[in-house]
Design a protein around this motif. Structure first.
Motif, PDB file in Angstrom:
ATOM      1  N   MET A   1       0.878  -1.276   0.078  1.00 22.87           N
ATOM      2  CA  MET A   1       0.009   0.211   0.028  1.00 22.87           C
ATOM      3  C   MET A   1       0.782   1.205   0.018  1.00 22.87           C
ATOM      4  N   ASN A   2       0.751   2.173  -0.977  1.00 21.30           N
ATOM      5  CA  ASN A   2       1.278   3.215  -0.896  1.00 21.30           C
ATOM      6  C   ASN A   2       0.898   4.410  -0.021  1.00 21.30           C
ATOM      7  N   THR A   3       1.710   5.136   0.789  1.00 18.31           N
ATOM      8  CA  THR A   3       1.379   6.074   1.648  1.00 18.31           C
ATOM      9  C   THR A   3       2.098   7.443   0.998  1.00 18.31           C
ATOM     10  N   THR A   4       1.372   8.532   1.496  1.00 14.46           N
ATOM     11  CA  THR A   4       2.078   9.858   1.290  1.00 14.46           C
ATOM     12  C   THR A   4       3.273  10.199   1.956  1.00 14.46           C
ATOM     13  N   PRO A   5       4.544  10.369   1.501  1.00 17.31           N
ATOM     14  CA  PRO A   5       5.596  10.716   2.201  1.00 17.31           C
ATOM     15  C   PRO A   5       5.370  11.807   3.118  1.00 17.31           C
ATOM     16  N   HIS A   6       6.109  11.770   4.107  1.00 20.58           N
ATOM     17  CA  HIS A   6       6.380  12.911   5.261  1.00 20.58           C
ATOM     18  C   HIS A   6       6.944  14.028   4.521  1.00 20.58           C
ATOM     19  N   PRO A   7       6.312  15.311   4.784  1.00 20.80           N
ATOM     20  CA  PRO A   7       6.698  16.426   4.150  1.00 20.80           C
ATOM     21  C   PRO A   7       8.241  16.882   4.333  1.00 20.80           C
ATOM     22  N   LEU A   8       8.898  16.233   5.292  1.00 18.95           N
ATOM     23  CA  LEU A   8      10.272  16.534   5.285  1.00 18.95           C
ATOM     24  C   LEU A   8      11.083  15.541   4.437  1.00 18.95           C
ATOM     25  N   VAL A   9      10.292  14.482   4.123  1.00 15.88           N
ATOM     26  CA  VAL A   9      11.184  13.404   3.008  1.00 15.88           C
ATOM     27  C   VAL A   9      10.834  14.124   1.607  1.00 15.88           C
ATOM     28  N   THR A  10       9.806  14.574   1.455  1.00 20.98           N
ATOM     29  CA  THR A  10       9.462  15.332   0.231  1.00 20.98           C
ATOM     30  C   THR A  10      10.412  16.528   0.039  1.00 20.98           C
ATOM     31  N   ARG A  11      10.686  17.290   0.913  1.00 22.38           N
ATOM     32  CA  ARG A  11      11.389  18.267   0.860  1.00 22.38           C
ATOM     33  C   ARG A  11      13.147  18.090   0.492  1.00 22.38           C
ATOM     34  N   ALA A  12      13.473  17.167   1.244  1.00 24.24           N
ATOM     35  CA  ALA A  12      14.786  16.319   1.043  1.00 24.24           C
ATOM     36  C   ALA A  12      14.827  15.985  -0.200  1.00 24.24           C
ATOM     37  N   GLN A  13      13.870  15.314  -0.737  1.00 25.21           N
ATOM     38  CA  GLN A  13      14.124  14.671  -2.190  1.00 25.21           C
ATOM     39  C   GLN A  13      13.888  16.128  -3.332  1.00 25.21           C
ATOM     40  N   ARG A  14      13.402  16.902  -2.698  1.00 21.17           N
ATOM     41  CA  ARG A  14      13.240  18.177  -3.916  1.00 21.17           C
ATOM     42  C   ARG A  14      14.651  18.776  -3.778  1.00 21.17           C
ATOM     43  N   LEU A  15      15.244  18.997  -2.573  1.00 24.62           N
ATOM     44  CA  LEU A  15      16.641  19.592  -2.301  1.00 24.62           C
ATOM     45  C   LEU A  15      17.774  18.807  -2.863  1.00 24.62           C
ATOM     46  N   ALA A  16      17.549  17.580  -2.972  1.00 28.88           N
ATOM     47  CA  ALA A  16      18.654  16.675  -3.463  1.00 28.88           C
ATOM     48  C   ALA A  16      18.613  16.712  -4.971  1.00 28.88           C
ATOM     49  N   GLY A  17      17.201  16.577  -5.377  1.00 31.72           N
ATOM     50  CA  GLY A  17      17.349  16.826  -6.963  1.00 31.72           C
ATOM     51  C   GLY A  17      17.500  17.898  -7.456  1.00 31.72           C
ATOM     52  N   ASP A  18      17.050  18.984  -6.930  1.00 35.90           N
ATOM     53  CA  ASP A  18      17.117  20.447  -7.744  1.00 35.90           C
ATOM     54  C   ASP A  18      18.709  21.042  -7.185  1.00 35.90           C
ATOM     55  N   LEU A  19      19.206  20.925  -6.204  1.00 33.79           N
ATOM     56  CA  LEU A  19      20.526  21.545  -5.820  1.00 33.79           C
ATOM     57  C   LEU A  19      21.602  20.473  -5.404  1.00 33.79           C
ATOM     58  N   LEU A  20      21.460  19.632  -4.515  1.00 34.17           N
ATOM     59  CA  LEU A  20      22.396  18.779  -3.889  1.00 34.17           C
ATOM     60  C   LEU A  20      23.474  17.963  -5.038  1.00 34.17           C
ATOM     61  N   LEU A  21      22.417  16.894  -5.725  1.00 35.33           N
ATOM     62  CA  LEU A  21      22.893  16.050  -6.633  1.00 35.33           C
ATOM     63  C   LEU A  21      23.661  16.923  -7.946  1.00 35.33           C
ATOM     64  N   PRO A  22      23.114  17.792  -8.375  1.00 32.69           N
ATOM     65  CA  PRO A  22      23.445  18.508  -9.687  1.00 32.69           C
ATOM     66  C   PRO A  22      24.864  19.196  -9.595  1.00 32.69           C
ATOM     67  N   GLN A  23      25.088  19.618  -8.081  1.00 34.00           N
ATOM     68  CA  GLN A  23      26.412  20.327  -7.706  1.00 34.00           C
ATOM     69  C   GLN A  23      27.405  19.503  -6.990  1.00 34.00           C
ATOM     70  N   ALA A  24      27.216  18.312  -6.906  1.00 32.77           N
ATOM     71  CA  ALA A  24      27.752  17.198  -5.879  1.00 32.77           C
ATOM     72  C   ALA A  24      29.361  17.284  -6.371  1.00 32.77           C
ATOM     73  N   GLU A  25      29.475  17.039  -7.464  1.00 26.12           N
ATOM     74  CA  GLU A  25      30.981  16.760  -8.035  1.00 26.12           C
ATOM     75  C   GLU A  25      31.594  18.126  -7.605  1.00 26.12           C
ATOM     76  N   ARG A  26      31.045  19.183  -8.125  1.00 22.46           N
ATOM     77  CA  ARG A  26      31.607  20.463  -7.868  1.00 22.46           C
ATOM     78  C   ARG A  26      32.257  20.929  -6.196  1.00 22.46           C
ATOM     79  N   VAL A  27      30.995  20.326  -5.519  1.00 18.99           N
ATOM     80  CA  VAL A  27      31.246  20.767  -4.221  1.00 18.99           C
ATOM     81  C   VAL A  27      32.326  19.685  -3.589  1.00 18.99           C
ATOM     82  N   ASP A  28      32.280  18.688  -4.176  1.00 18.08           N
ATOM     83  CA  ASP A  28      33.478  17.649  -3.787  1.00 18.08           C
ATOM     84  C   ASP A  28      34.763  18.302  -3.861  1.00 18.08           C
ATOM     85  N   GLN A  29      34.731  19.017  -4.802  1.00 19.60           N
ATOM     86  CA  GLN A  29      36.347  19.564  -5.007  1.00 19.60           C
ATOM     87  C   GLN A  29      36.440  20.977  -4.606  1.00 19.60           C
TER      88      GLN A  29
END
Length: 349
Positions: A1-29
């Motif tokens: 059964m699918n459940t609605t994600p907790h709002p903080l999980v949704t925000r974390a996913q959005r933050l990861a997809g929009d900012l953290l992952l696209p810039q991760a290699e640059r941040v690493d350096q």
């Protein structure tokens, strides 16, 4: 059964997809920028475990783990900087003290971010940092070997050990001041971006009002060792991210599917153990599962390197970054008992 994600999980996913992952290699350096910390604050993720009456989310532990997995899998350096914050928040929420009323709300709502400077207490009976009682407060002497988030954190949770083996936890401003000097940022094989330094304490004086907890070293160990024996959500976050890379390669789908099934099983076991109250003798069982998680982390990140081929040797390669982050997680928060069990597991094959 699918459940609605907790709002903080949704925000974390959005933050990861929009900012953290696209810039991760640059941040690493280049290093974790203050703007990443501000984005984590705006998402409300610094208050995930904080009490609601102080402005936090008081989210279930499963939500805290899932948000940690998401952040670590997208940018482990950013995860590592912000994860320091949650232990000081938990300590303030647990123990009544004058400093709780001063700091807990600003930390819970993200006005301030905290770091930690107490892992050295695990070195007991060696005492890298001494806490010396003085009239009206405490003096701290010694060296904090590792402090992460220097220049990004506002305050730190510092601990020292007294001559009577009492551990004293205090809050201090995370800046150079009389009695506190930071080294140059360390250059590390992984997570240099997290701005880790060592701290020299030469008579740092803090008032009694800065104390959040005083406890015996024995009592500290009884709480700390079972907690440190749990597998970190970051291990699963980085492993899943590596398997996502493997699955997208021409020959990697079956490998990714097989490793993911095994990882899912270990994750369930690890979190089930972590949810049990700590009991005498629980540490070896937890460490055994943690070691299994390490084995799968190593397999997943190795698979990402193999699947990436020669391109994975480029410093800008996501597979290489994940492999180095996985290497870091093998020793993050390591205790002597964890090291012995892990080495024994490697020796036995």
């Amino acid at each position: 059964m699918n459940t609605t994600p907790h709002p903080l999980v949704t925000r974390a996913q959005r933050l990861a997809g929009d900012l953290l992952l696209p810039q991760a290699e640059r941040v690493d350096q280049e290093g974790v920028p203050a703007s990443h910390v501000e984005a984590v604050k705006r998402a409300g993720l610094l208050g995930v475990v904080a009490p609601q009456e102080y402005g936090g989310a008081d989210a279930p532990v499963a939500v805290a783990r899932e948000t940690a997995e998401i952040l670590a899998g997208s940018c482990c350096s950013t995860w590592f900087v912000q994860t320091q914050h949650h232990t000081p928040v938990k300590l303030l929420a647990t123990y009544d003290s004058p400093v709780r009323e001063k700091l807990l709300r600003p930390l819970a709502v993200g006005e301030l971010m905290a770091g930690i400077a107490f892992a050295h207490v695990r070195a007991f009976p060696r005492v890298p940092v001494r806490a010396v009682p003085e009239e009206g407060g405490w003096r701290f002497e010694g060296r904090v070997p590792w402090y992460t988030g220097w220049g990004l954190n506002d305050v730190m949770l510092l601990a020292g050990v007294t001559d009577t083996a009492e551990v004293v936890f205090v809050f201090a401003e995370a800046r150079e001041q009389p009695g506190l000097r930071a080294s140059a940022p360390m250059r590390l094989a992984a997570l240099t971006a997290a701005r880790t330094v060592s701290l020299e304490l030469d008579g740092l004086r803090l008032p009694e009002e800065a104390v959040v907890l005083r406890t015996s070293q024995e009592e500290f160990a009884q709480v700390d060792l079972p907690r440190a024996a749990n597998a970190s959500p970051a291990v699963f976050g980085v492993a899943y991210a590596a398997l996502d890379l493997v699955a997208r390669t021409p020959d990697g789908e079956e490998t990714a599917r097989s490793l993911r099934a095994r990882l899912n099983e270990v994750r369930r076991d690890a979190y089930a153990l972590a949810d049990r109250p700590a009991a005498p003798g629980c540490v070896p069982e937890r460490l055994a599962v943690k070691t299994r998680a390490y084995d799968l982390l190593r397999a997943a990140t190795t698979a990402a390197i193999v699947a990436g081929g020669g391109r994975a040797m480029d410093l800008g390669s996501r597979a290489q970054r994940l492999a180095r982050e996985g290497m870091f997680l093998l020793v993050q928060g390591q205790t002597a008992e964890a090291r012995r069990m892990h080495l024994g597991s490697l020796a036995s094959g």
